[in-house]
Write a protein that holds these residues in place. Sequence first.
Motif, mmCIF file in Angstrom:
data_model
loop_
_atom_site.group_PDB
_atom_site.id
_atom_site.type_symbol
_atom_site.label_atom_id
_atom_site.label_comp_id
_atom_site.label_asym_id
_atom_site.label_seq_id
_atom_site.Cartn_x
_atom_site.Cartn_y
_atom_site.Cartn_z
ATOM 1 N N GLN A 1 -50.626 -41.712 -20.613
ATOM 2 C CA GLN A 1 -49.947 -41.535 -19.411
ATOM 3 C C GLN A 1 -48.595 -42.110 -19.994
ATOM 4 O OE1 GLN A 1 -50.659 -40.102 -17.095
ATOM 5 N NE2 GLN A 1 -52.742 -38.466 -17.420
ATOM 6 N N LEU B 1 -52.321 -44.250 -15.513
ATOM 7 C CA LEU B 1 -51.059 -43.777 -14.409
ATOM 8 C C LEU B 1 -50.281 -44.432 -13.281
ATOM 9 C CD1 LEU B 1 -49.982 -41.706 -13.601
ATOM 10 C CD2 LEU B 1 -51.728 -40.871 -12.309
ATOM 11 N N SER B 2 -48.848 -44.404 -13.329
ATOM 12 C CA SER B 2 -48.452 -45.282 -11.906
ATOM 13 C C SER B 2 -48.012 -44.211 -11.373
ATOM 14 C CB SER B 2 -46.333 -45.075 -13.101
ATOM 15 O OG SER B 2 -46.395 -45.295 -11.684
ATOM 16 N N SER C 1 -40.076 -43.860 -14.187
ATOM 17 C CA SER C 1 -41.466 -44.507 -13.242
ATOM 18 C C SER C 1 -42.488 -44.418 -14.312
ATOM 19 C CB SER C 1 -40.845 -43.803 -12.514
ATOM 20 O OG SER C 1 -41.612 -42.097 -13.216
ATOM 21 N N ARG C 2 -42.615 -43.732 -15.472
ATOM 22 C CA ARG C 2 -43.710 -44.157 -16.251
ATOM 23 C C ARG C 2 -44.627 -45.460 -16.550
ATOM 24 N NH1 ARG C 2 -47.113 -39.129 -18.227
ATOM 25 N NH2 ARG C 2 -44.899 -37.470 -18.496
ATOM 26 N N GLU D 1 -38.281 -34.807 -20.474
ATOM 27 C CA GLU D 1 -37.892 -36.371 -20.267
ATOM 28 C C GLU D 1 -37.643 -36.686 -22.140
ATOM 29 O OE1 GLU D 1 -41.989 -38.964 -19.074
ATOM 30 O OE2 GLU D 1 -42.415 -36.814 -19.124
ATOM 31 N N ASN E 1 -43.511 -36.544 -9.622
ATOM 32 C CA ASN E 1 -44.262 -35.297 -10.639
ATOM 33 C C ASN E 1 -45.062 -34.889 -10.686
ATOM 34 O OD1 ASN E 1 -41.551 -35.663 -11.608
ATOM 35 N ND2 ASN E 1 -42.159 -38.074 -11.896
ATOM 36 N N TYR F 1 -44.779 -43.037 -10.812
ATOM 37 C CA TYR F 1 -44.341 -41.891 -11.392
ATOM 38 C C TYR F 1 -45.469 -40.904 -10.693
ATOM 39 C CZ TYR F 1 -44.981 -38.308 -14.920
ATOM 40 O OH TYR F 1 -44.858 -37.335 -15.580
ATOM 41 N N ARG G 1 -49.283 -35.655 -18.541
ATOM 42 C CA ARG G 1 -49.072 -36.397 -19.498
ATOM 43 C C ARG G 1 -47.399 -36.104 -19.734
ATOM 44 N NH1 ARG G 1 -55.070 -35.697 -20.935
ATOM 45 N NH2 ARG G 1 -54.742 -33.755 -20.443
ATOM 46 N N PHE G 2 -47.572 -37.540 -20.357
ATOM 47 C CA PHE G 2 -45.881 -37.583 -21.498
ATOM 48 C C PHE G 2 -46.241 -36.490 -22.372
ATOM 49 C CE2 PHE G 2 -43.712 -38.813 -25.638
ATOM 50 C CZ PHE G 2 -42.686 -38.492 -24.708
ATOM 51 N N LYS H 1 -38.219 -41.759 -22.644
ATOM 52 C CA LYS H 1 -39.757 -41.644 -21.154
ATOM 53 C C LYS H 1 -38.857 -41.405 -20.144
ATOM 54 C CE LYS H 1 -43.305 -42.208 -24.320
ATOM 55 N NZ LYS H 1 -42.685 -43.376 -25.591
ATOM 56 N N ASP H 2 -39.716 -40.864 -19.178
ATOM 57 C CA ASP H 2 -39.279 -40.582 -17.867
ATOM 58 C C ASP H 2 -39.698 -42.365 -17.691
ATOM 59 O OD1 ASP H 2 -38.258 -39.989 -15.268
ATOM 60 O OD2 ASP H 2 -40.119 -40.929 -14.603
#
Length: 404
Positions: free
Chosen positions: A399, A52-53, A42-43, A34, A60, A56, A363-364, A39-40
């Motif tokens: 998240q 939390l998505s 989709s999060r 990422e 993932n 995502y 997690r990121f 970041k991605d």
Amino acid sequence: MFAGVKVLDLSRGVAGPLTSMMLAEFGADVIFVEHPRSKDESRVWPPFKGGLSAYYATNNRSKRTIAVDMKRPEGLEVILDLARGADVVMQNFTPGAADRLGVGYEAIRAINPRVIYHSVSGYGQTGPDRGKRGYDPVLQAGSGFMSITGEKGRTPVKSMAPVADVSTGIYGFAAIQGALYYRERTGEGQHIDLAMFDIMVSMLSVIGSRYLLTGKVPERHGTENPQRVPSAAFKCADGVYLQAVPGQRQWPDFCRLLGHPEWIEDERFATPYARVAHEEVLYPLVHEAMLAKPAAQWRQEFDDHAIVCGPINDLKAVFEHPQTIARGMIQSYEAPGVGEMPALNLPWKMSKTPPSIRRPPPRFGEHTVEILKEIGRTDEAISALIQAGVVADMVPHAQVGPAQ
């Protein structure tokens, strides 16, 4: 099945991440990359649980992640070091972008000749549309898929399920398996050029072949199958619709159950070809006959005579269905700071190498430091990269849900 296989995933969205998630749940070590600031995306796509998505998480889970800016020289160096030890490198940049970033196939092959390099794009690496970006609805439209989906005489319909994305993920999984097997036999890596457009055209299957043979552009038929009559959703006495597909061997029993034994010998309906030729006559008759009984009674009678049929379930019915539960299609896992998350299981039931959810979606920046140490970076070097913004370590509430 893929224990020991290392995957470096530079892709985002659905198709690429779905492929790498499947590889991960069969045992591959997947490192998902990422950007340390953007970041991605989709999060931040709903719905969420505890930040939390679900979007995502679906694609993932079972992976590790590193946040690195590959446009910075030090970040590119990190990516190339990871690529040196990777069995598979994946990306879904618009064709040409990976080369400009220094992570194209030739650049990666130069440092890792055995690499399997998986490129996913809307229209492929060649052809007049190679530079166009492709999204699922656009690919459903442009491939002809939407032109054959929907009710007769009505507008085209898009599938709510992301058919182009999901099918590309599955085709990618198959292609990488084949490439790994080929490399095992020959020692040679290769470039996989996977276009969502190509996949959607391929998925036209017998409908596409029918057009190539006849030159006749197919119309929309709703729930009907124009090559197999009758095959459609029929309204029953209680208002419930039942999808029924009587085969030729079941045709006499079907006719008797509907109260029309005369159809058995009627030359317009006696054979599959005849029924297709006279569908405009037959379908109204079947629709009328099906209104005589409620769906549950039809289902029992059809089941007793081996006539294939089934209800049109909504998702509540699907996920409460005993078959769904018996097949283990609903799983769950614990996500830190979130609790139990429900998840769809992968469909493969394999006696020796079954897939499983190996870990929650990362997690990121969760594994940034861990991964950097694996490629030889010292604590001092890692600290310098974090301070310079080249990489990002895990942050509180990482998240990255809607509040972030």
